[in-house]
Design an enzyme around this catalytic site. Structure first.
Site, mmCIF file in Angstrom:
data_model
loop_
_atom_site.group_PDB
_atom_site.id
_atom_site.type_symbol
_atom_site.label_atom_id
_atom_site.label_comp_id
_atom_site.label_asym_id
_atom_site.label_seq_id
_atom_site.Cartn_x
_atom_site.Cartn_y
_atom_site.Cartn_z
ATOM 1 N N LYS A 46 -12.113 2.295 -5.288
ATOM 2 C CA LYS A 46 -12.937 2.932 -6.334
ATOM 3 C C LYS A 46 -14.423 2.610 -6.125
ATOM 4 C CE LYS A 46 -10.846 0.690 -9.676
ATOM 5 N NZ LYS A 46 -9.914 -0.173 -8.901
ATOM 6 N N ARG A 75 -9.627 0.860 -18.834
ATOM 7 C CA ARG A 75 -8.505 0.182 -18.179
ATOM 8 C C ARG A 75 -7.344 -0.057 -19.135
ATOM 9 N NH1 ARG A 75 -11.638 -2.707 -13.915
ATOM 10 N NH2 ARG A 75 -10.107 -3.775 -12.647
ATOM 11 N N ARG A 77 -11.484 -8.502 1.786
ATOM 12 C CA ARG A 77 -12.773 -7.989 1.288
ATOM 13 C C ARG A 77 -13.848 -9.075 1.313
ATOM 14 N NH1 ARG A 77 -13.221 -5.075 -4.401
ATOM 15 N NH2 ARG A 77 -12.059 -6.896 -5.096
ATOM 16 N N ARG A 111 -14.724 -12.777 -3.128
ATOM 17 C CA ARG A 111 -14.703 -12.892 -4.590
ATOM 18 C C ARG A 111 -13.652 -13.906 -5.023
ATOM 19 N NH1 ARG A 111 -14.618 -6.838 -7.052
ATOM 20 N NH2 ARG A 111 -12.963 -7.763 -8.304
ATOM 21 N N ARG A 114 -3.498 -9.482 -10.899
ATOM 22 C CA ARG A 114 -4.280 -8.268 -11.213
ATOM 23 C C ARG A 114 -3.424 -7.011 -11.036
ATOM 24 N NH1 ARG A 114 -8.978 -9.124 -7.191
ATOM 25 N NH2 ARG A 114 -9.758 -7.093 -7.863
HETATM 26 P P1 AP5 Z 1 -13.053 -1.528 -3.191
HETATM 27 O O1 AP5 Z 1 -13.754 -0.240 -3.018
HETATM 28 O O2 AP5 Z 1 -13.868 -2.734 -3.507
HETATM 29 O O3 AP5 Z 1 -11.848 -1.349 -4.230
HETATM 30 P P2 AP5 Z 1 -11.876 -1.239 -5.809
HETATM 31 O O4 AP5 Z 1 -10.871 -0.214 -6.179
HETATM 32 O O5 AP5 Z 1 -13.261 -1.055 -6.322
HETATM 33 O O6 AP5 Z 1 -11.291 -2.663 -6.145
HETATM 34 P P3 AP5 Z 1 -11.817 -3.819 -7.123
HETATM 35 O O7 AP5 Z 1 -11.001 -5.034 -6.751
HETATM 36 O O8 AP5 Z 1 -13.289 -3.990 -7.122
HETATM 37 O O9 AP5 Z 1 -11.382 -3.273 -8.438
HETATM 38 P P4 AP5 Z 1 -10.911 -4.039 -9.609
HETATM 39 O O10 AP5 Z 1 -10.609 -2.876 -10.396
HETATM 40 O O11 AP5 Z 1 -9.823 -5.018 -9.561
HETATM 41 O O12 AP5 Z 1 -12.149 -5.030 -9.869
HETATM 42 P P5 AP5 Z 1 -13.337 -4.908 -10.886
HETATM 43 O O13 AP5 Z 1 -14.529 -5.431 -10.237
HETATM 44 O O14 AP5 Z 1 -13.378 -3.566 -11.505
HETATM 45 O O15 AP5 Z 1 -12.206 -1.798 -1.857
HETATM 46 C C1 AP5 Z 1 -11.460 -2.999 -1.693
HETATM 47 C C2 AP5 Z 1 -11.485 -3.407 -0.206
HETATM 48 O O16 AP5 Z 1 -10.813 -2.414 0.558
HETATM 49 C C3 AP5 Z 1 -12.899 -3.516 0.391
HETATM 50 O O17 AP5 Z 1 -12.891 -4.572 1.321
HETATM 51 C C4 AP5 Z 1 -13.104 -2.176 1.105
HETATM 52 O O18 AP5 Z 1 -13.986 -2.308 2.220
HETATM 53 C C5 AP5 Z 1 -11.686 -1.853 1.552
HETATM 54 N N1 AP5 Z 1 -11.420 -0.408 1.562
HETATM 55 C C6 AP5 Z 1 -11.819 0.523 0.657
HETATM 56 N N2 AP5 Z 1 -11.364 1.734 0.995
HETATM 57 C C7 AP5 Z 1 -10.650 1.573 2.145
HETATM 58 C C8 AP5 Z 1 -9.924 2.448 3.013
HETATM 59 N N3 AP5 Z 1 -9.854 3.768 2.759
HETATM 60 N N4 AP5 Z 1 -9.298 1.914 4.083
HETATM 61 C C9 AP5 Z 1 -9.374 0.588 4.363
HETATM 62 N N5 AP5 Z 1 -10.061 -0.292 3.595
HETATM 63 C C10 AP5 Z 1 -10.692 0.189 2.505
HETATM 64 O O19 AP5 Z 1 -12.838 -5.901 -12.035
HETATM 65 C C11 AP5 Z 1 -12.773 -7.298 -11.815
HETATM 66 C C12 AP5 Z 1 -12.322 -7.975 -13.110
HETATM 67 O O20 AP5 Z 1 -13.281 -7.731 -14.154
HETATM 68 C C13 AP5 Z 1 -10.997 -7.496 -13.682
HETATM 69 O O21 AP5 Z 1 -9.888 -8.143 -13.090
HETATM 70 C C14 AP5 Z 1 -11.166 -7.861 -15.156
HETATM 71 O O22 AP5 Z 1 -10.990 -9.233 -15.373
HETATM 72 C C15 AP5 Z 1 -12.641 -7.540 -15.415
HETATM 73 N N6 AP5 Z 1 -12.833 -6.149 -15.846
HETATM 74 C C16 AP5 Z 1 -13.497 -5.169 -15.191
HETATM 75 N N7 AP5 Z 1 -13.452 -4.016 -15.876
HETATM 76 C C17 AP5 Z 1 -12.737 -4.279 -16.993
HETATM 77 C C18 AP5 Z 1 -12.324 -3.480 -18.100
HETATM 78 N N8 AP5 Z 1 -12.642 -2.173 -18.170
HETATM 79 N N9 AP5 Z 1 -11.591 -4.061 -19.068
HETATM 80 C C19 AP5 Z 1 -11.276 -5.381 -19.009
HETATM 81 N N10 AP5 Z 1 -11.620 -6.190 -17.995
HETATM 82 C C20 AP5 Z 1 -12.348 -5.637 -16.996
#
Ligand code: AP5
Length: 215
Positions: A13, A88, A127, A160, A171
């Site tokens: 994402k 979410r 990552r 991270r 997660r």
């Molecule tokens: P990446 O693009 O970083 O994936 P992502 O879907 O953004 O994953 P995140 O882990 O950032 O999402 P998340 O939803 O868990 O974390 P967030 O920061 O929102 O890609 C991941 C890896 O794969 C990278 O290394 C990339 O290079 C690689 N990659 C990408 N595409 C690829 C492909 N096609 N092929 C190969 N490799 C690829 O949330 C973190 C925490 O914050 C949550 O756990 C929660 O505690 C809190 N939080 C955030 N939002 C909320 C909310 N709305 N409500 C409550 N808590 C929240």
């Protein structure tokens, strides 16, 4: 255009949102990024959020809803935005609808990135993220040119805290229990488009473009 990017952790994402931002000129609004920034600044919000994030749990709804309500008021959101990681939970989705209704606005499309759980683990454990500009890399799939250094700004690349294997599993389970129900919520409103998230980055980007009807 108001776009939601939905999908499990590691679905791509954030990576695809950054590319879409460059193409469409819309801001990427990532609740995860906002919360990590608050942690880095050592604010009370950051300290509270860290307690949940390091265990792979969701930060309470009222906290993230408040963050989003404030963020969407900012001037750069007038022409639309890309929501990355929000909503979410069903409560967050309902709160977003209320905020948008009050402004005579709406969600235009929800892109649902689909990848198997095994890929999530592979992607998140490899990552690395730039401490300066937030650009994401993967040690095998999209490495930086110089190990440990960001291609864009030469900042240091780190793992991270929540990308350790046991936290990734937590997660994933939180995603399946609390976030996956949003798929049916948005599908029933005819807003959802599935995007196969497995494949090279440009291939996935093209699928996203196609789903948005931009190519
Ligand atoms: P990446 O693009 O970083 O994936 P992502 O879907 O953004 O994953 P995140 O882990 O950032 O999402 P998340 O939803 O868990 O974390 P967030 O920061 O929102 O890609 C991941 C890896 O794969 C990278 O290394 C990339 O290079 C690689 N990659 C990408 N595409 C690829 C492909 N096609 N092929 C190969 N490799 C690829 O949330 C973190 C925490 O914050 C949550 O756990 C929660 O505690 C809190 N939080 C955030 N939002 C909320 C909310 N709305 N409500 C409550 N808590 C929240």
């Amino acid at each position: 255009m108001n776009i939601i990017l939905l999908g499990p952790p590691g679905a791509g994402k954030g990576t695809q949102a950054r590319r879409l931002t460059e193409k469409m000129g819309l801001p990427q609004i990532s609740t995860g990024e906002i919360l990590r920034e608050a942690q880095n600044k050592g604010t009370e919000l950051g300290r509270q959020a860290a307690l949940f994030m390091k265990e792979g749990k969701l930060v309470p709804d009222e906290v993230v809803i408040g963050i989003i309500a404030e963020r969407l008021k900012q001037a750069d959101c007038r022409k639309g935005y890309i929501l990355d990681g929000f909503p979410r939970t069903l409560s967050q989705a309902q709160a977003l609808k209320k905020i948008l209704d009050e402004n005579g606005s709406r969600v235009n499309v929800v892109l649902n990135f689909k990848i198997p759980d095994a890929d999530v683990v592979r992607r998140l454990s490899g990552r690395r993220v730039c401490t300066e500009c937030g650009t994401g890399y993967h040690v095998a799939f999209s490495p930086s040119k110089t190990t440990g250094k960001c291609d864009r700004c030469s900042g240091s690349l780190v793992q991270r805290d929540d990308d350790r294997e046991e936290t990734i599993q937590k997660r994933l389970s939180v995603y399946h229990q609390q976030t996956a129900p949003l798929i049916d919520f948005y599908r029933s409103q005819d807003l959802l488009k599935d995007v196969d998230g497995v494949g090279e980055l440009p291939v996935v980007f093209k699928r996203m473009d196609d789903a948005l009807g931009m190519t």
